[in-house]
Every structure is written in structure tokens, then in C-alpha cells.
Design a protein around this motif. Structure first.
Motif, PDB file in Angstrom:
ATOM      1  N   ALA A  35       0.833  -1.214   0.000  1.00  0.00           N
ATOM      2  CA  ALA A  35       0.000   0.000   0.000  1.00  0.00           C
ATOM      3  C   ALA A  35       0.862   1.256   0.000  1.00  0.00           C
ATOM      4  N   ASN A  79      -7.945   5.299  -6.895  1.00  0.00           N
ATOM      5  CA  ASN A  79      -6.891   4.293  -6.756  1.00  0.00           C
ATOM      6  C   ASN A  79      -6.953   3.614  -5.397  1.00  0.00           C
ATOM      7  N   VAL A  80      -6.753   2.314  -5.395  1.00  0.00           N
ATOM      8  CA  VAL A  80      -6.775   1.528  -4.152  1.00  0.00           C
ATOM      9  C   VAL A  80      -5.339   1.168  -3.778  1.00  0.00           C
ATOM     10  N   TYR A  81      -4.949   1.474  -2.562  1.00  0.00           N
ATOM     11  CA  TYR A  81      -3.596   1.168  -2.100  1.00  0.00           C
ATOM     12  C   TYR A  81      -3.592  -0.046  -1.162  1.00  0.00           C
ATOM     13  N   TRP A  82      -4.364   0.060  -0.106  1.00  0.00           N
ATOM     14  CA  TRP A  82      -4.353  -1.022   0.882  1.00  0.00           C
ATOM     15  C   TRP A  82      -5.527  -1.963   0.653  1.00  0.00           C
ATOM     16  N   GLU A  83      -5.218  -3.209   0.398  1.00  0.00           N
ATOM     17  CA  GLU A  83      -6.232  -4.245   0.212  1.00  0.00           C
ATOM     18  C   GLU A  83      -6.003  -5.332   1.254  1.00  0.00           C
ATOM     19  N   ARG A 115     -12.507  -4.477   6.866  1.00  0.00           N
ATOM     20  CA  ARG A 115     -13.074  -4.136   5.566  1.00  0.00           C
ATOM     21  C   ARG A 115     -13.437  -2.664   5.588  1.00  0.00           C
ATOM     22  N   ARG A 116     -13.096  -1.949   4.541  1.00  0.00           N
ATOM     23  CA  ARG A 116     -13.460  -0.533   4.493  1.00  0.00           C
ATOM     24  C   ARG A 116     -14.976  -0.416   4.309  1.00  0.00           C
ATOM     25  N   GLU A 153     -18.555   0.392   2.928  1.00  0.00           N
ATOM     26  CA  GLU A 153     -19.045   0.531   1.556  1.00  0.00           C
ATOM     27  C   GLU A 153     -19.893   1.800   1.449  1.00  0.00           C
TER      28      GLU A 153
END
Length: 457
Positions: free
Chosen positions: A371, A431-435, A446-447, A449
Motif C-alpha cells: 500500500a 486508486n486503491v492502495y491497501w487491500e 473491511r473498508r 461501503e
């Protein structure tokens, strides 16, 4: 007169017989090695000592870092009367006598008093309380030395009336300087690997380094005398017999002498052994193999590797390879690093081993590392970086007229404690960094929704 001469002669003989660490004790600030953060030119502690304006202080640090030495330097540079007690043997009566003498001295001679109290943590609460009025009134200037955390071992009222200075373990450069001085004082030289071994096994303790060097020189002297005596038994034709009395004229300490002096065998690394071994250690922890981690830890400790270096690498690994899968791993690694500084070797080996097993058995995830790498790549992208208007600082006068803060939604105002809102520049907003991975704690994270299809609202 004869008694005075006798006492002077006794002191002279005692000085000659004193341990090397005592004979080489610095007499000035410039002779002290290490502690540059306190004693370098321009630093407050040095300025106070040189100006003879030192107020009560607590010197906190591991053994062999110069607490007593610093107090003795103060004694040689101050116009005040310098008194010294050890809390190991001193009593409240001793303290009260010094306070009474200090009161007479200031009244009759106008001369202040400095009391150096070594091992101040050994005094109980009542004994420390006996010092408090005199310290508070400035009747005595207290220099307390302790190896224990003064926030736990020194009474809060006494601590609040003193300035706390923390001394740190001596680094490799300082230890080598001390070893060089010791060798010069003993009229000896040493092989580089012998110096390396003594410095590595001293654990930041200058007294230990000097004592080990003194023992190593004695062992080298005995070894060379034995060799010379053996050579005298079988002289080479045309060569005069060796005189054992001169066998120590060119003393050279070898690695073997150093190993025997510190009672620790040196494990010899190859040219790249330092980096190869730490690499194997980190990969073992990353691979969740506690036995391999313990093996490489033992190898490095036996080789005299700096325990602080090992601890630092574990602190890094805790975030790099475990991260949010188990955030408590970072706490364990950081606690082990602190233990190395606070406890020191050899006892801190247990703390390091504890951390090794904990990190090796923790669930693994590199998602924090990935991330950060993604975020850094976006942060370096030209044109990305304008702070959205609703996130800008709106607290200064005139900010409102610029529109700063307009549209910002305060998450605590929502019953859920979260609102859908854009927190990044438009260029990188999607953009997604941390998954989160499926490992450990990350599986549960979980982030939220968004309920609003427009993330910019």
C-alpha cells in the motif's frame, strides 16, 4: 609529617594497583568518549558544567556509560564542595550529616555543596524524602546516578526538582577509542579482529571494554613470556637466549587473547557474512520458521553482532511482513528493542528470542508495504497533489473567504461515525492502495461501503 608521607605513598601505590578502568577515568569533559548529545560543545549539560551553574540532575543510563565519570569531572571543575555517597551503603544519618555540613559551609564560607549519590534508586522513599528539602532550597545540588528508570524508582517530588539526562550505550567508535587508550596505557597493540571482538562483546559498556582489554593484555603477556621461555630452552645457533623479563616489551593481543578475556568464542563471518546472516534471519521469520529464526539469532549473538541492529531489523519486519495481520507484533518487536537498551546483554537475549518466536508465528501480510509503495508512486506523479477544497485548513482568518472547508462533513455527526467523502485529489481518488489479505486480523478489516453512489459528496 611521616604519617602524611605514608598516606601519600599508600595512595600512590593504590593508584598504580587500581584497575585500568579506574586509572583511565577521564579528568576533563574533552576526555570523555560518547554522550555527544549531552557533552558536545554547545550542548546544555556541557555549558552548565563549564559555567559551574549545574542544578540538581539525575543521570540515567546503563552500566559503563559514564555516569560516575561525569560526576567526577564535575567535582574537578566546580568551586563547590563535592561530597559523594553510594545509596548501597549510605543511611539517612549520612545524608543528614552532609546537609548539616552544607548549611554550615554556606553560612560561614558562602560555598555551595554538590552531593553525588550513586545508585540513587537504592534509596527507599523515606531516604529520598530526606534529600527533598535541601534540594528544593538549593542548599545542595544533587547529582543522582541510576541504571533504573527514574520515573519508577525516584520519588516524583525529587524527580520534578531535578533535570533528567539520559546516557546511552557507547557506540562502536567510542568503544574502539577506549580500547585504543587501554592498549596504549598497557604498552600493547592488538590485531584488528581482537579489537572488533572486545568492542562487539562489550555491549556498549565502556568499563567492560577496558576491563576486557586489561585481561587480554595480561593473557597476551603470559602467552608471549611462555613462548620466549620455550625459545630460551632451545636457542638457535648464533642467537642469544631469550630473556623472559623482556618478553612483554612488544605485546600484541590476538583474537585468541580477546576470546579468552571475554569468555566468548568469536564466530567468524565470511566477507559477506554479516549481510548474508541477517538476510537468512529475516527470511526465516518471514517464512514463519521460529526454529530457524532462533538458530540465526544465536549465530549472530555468538558472533558479537550488535543486538540493537538485530532488534531494529525485527521492528522493521513487524510492519513490513506482518502489518495489520497482527498489529501487536510491532509492539512486541519494539518492546524487545527497548529491552536491549534497558536490560542489555546477556539478559536481553531472552527478550530477543521472545520476539523472534512471536514474529515467526504471527500471521503474515505485506499489504501495508504494498500500500505504501502504491501511494508513494501516486504521490510522485506530476499534477497529483492539490488538496481538495473541503479538506483545506479553515481555522485561520480569511480561510472562509477562500472557500476552505466548504462541503466538509464531520464523521462524528453521523450516527455510524462514518460518511462517504473524498479525501484525495481527483487524479488519484479512485486508486486503491491497501487491500486487506485473508490472514489474521486483516480478514476482519473491511473498508465501509459507500451508500451514496457519488463518492465526492
Amino acid at each position: 609529617m611521616s604519617e602524611g608521607l605514608f598516606e601519600a605513598g599508600g595512595r600512590e601505590r593504590l593508584a598504580r594497583q587500581a584497575p585500568l578502568a579506574a586509572r583511565l577515568r577521564p579528568a576533563t569533559l574533552d576526555e570523555i568518549v560518547g554522550q555527544d548529545h549531552l557533552l558536545a560543545p554547545g550542548r546544555p549539560l556541557r555549558e552548565l558544567i563549564e559555567a559551574d551553574r549545574l542544578s540538581s540532575v539525575i543521570l540515567w543510563g546503563p552500566p559503563g556509560t559514564g555516569k560516575t565519570t561525569l560526576a567526577r569531572v564535575v567535582a574537578s571543575s566546580t568551586a563547590k564542595e563535592f561530597c559523594e555517597l553510594s545509596a548501597v551503603s549510605a543511611t539517612v544519618k549520612d545524608v543528614r550529616e552532609i546537609i548539616a555540613e552544607a548549611r554550615l559551609r554556606i553560612g560561614e564560607l558562602g560555598r555551595g555543596t554538590i552531593l553525588f549519590l550513586d545508585e540513587v534508586h537504592r534509596f527507599n522513599k523515606a531516604q529520598q524524602d530526606a534529600l527533598l528539602p535541601a534540594v528544593e532550597d538549593g542548599l545542595i545540588v544533587l547529582i543522582g546516578a541510576t541504571t533504573e528508570n527514574p520515573h519508577f524508582e525516584v520519588n516524583p517530588p525529587l524527580l520534578s526538582r531535578s533535570t533528567l539526562f539520559r546516557l546511552v550505550p557507547l557506540d562502536d567508535v567510542a568503544l574502539r577509542t577506549l580500547i585504543g587508550r587501554a592498549l596504549a596505557a598497557e604498552g600493547a597493540t592488538a590485531d584488528d579482529d581482537a579489537v572488533d571482538h572486545i568492542a562487539a562483546r562489550s555491549g556498549g559498556d565502556g568499563r567492560h571494554a577496558l576491563t576486557s582489554t586489561e585481561v587480554a593484555v595480561a593473557l597476551a603477556s603470559r602467552r608471549q613470556a611462555a613462548v620466549a621461555a620455550g625459545s630460551a630452552d632451545t636457542p638457535v645457533a648464533g642467537t642469544p637466549p631469550a630473556d623472559p623479563a623482556h618478553a612483554t616489551s612488544h605485546l600484541r593481543v590476538t583474537l585468541g587473547d580477546a576470546e579468552h578475556a571475554v569468555d566468548a568464542k568469536a564466530v567468524r563471518y565470511g566477507a559477506d557474512g554479516h549481510y548474508d546472516t541477517i538476510s537468512a534471519f529475516i527470511k526465516s521469520l518471514r517464512g514463519s520458521d521460529p526454529d530457524a529464526g532462533l538458530y540465526w539469532l544465536a549465530r549472530m549473538l555468538d558472533a558479537g553482532e550488535d543486538a540493537r541492529f538485530i532488534a531494529r531489523r525485527m521492528v522493521i519486519l513487524a510492519s513490513e511482513d506482518i502489518g495489520m495481520a497482527d498489529s501487536t507484533a510491532l509492539l512486541v518487536a519494539e518492546a524487545a528493542a527497548r529491552a536491549v537498551e534497558y536490560v542489555g546483554l546477556p539478559e536481553a537475549q531472552l527478550n530477543l528470542a521472545h520476539a523472534v518466536v512471536r514474529l515467526a508465528t504471527a500471521p503474515k501480510s505485506n499489504r501495508v508495504t504494498v500500500a505504501l509503495s502504491r501511494a508513494k508512486a501516486d504521490a510522485r506523479t506530476a499534477g497529483a497533489g492539490e488538496v481538495p477544497i473541503h479538506l483545506r485548513d479553515a481555522h485561520y482568518q480569511g480561510a472562509a473567504s477562500l472557500g476552505h472547508g466548504d462541503g466538509y462533513q464531520y464523521p462524528h455527526d453521523d450516527p455510524s461515525g462514518w460518511v462517504p467523502q473524498q479525501y484525495r485529489p481527483d487524479e488519484v481518488a479512485a486508486n486503491v492502495y491497501w487491500e486487506p489479505s485473508e490472514h489474521g486480523r486483516e480478514r476482519e478489516l473491511r473498508r465501509p461501503e459507500p451508500t451514496d453512489p457519488d463518492p465526492g459528496t
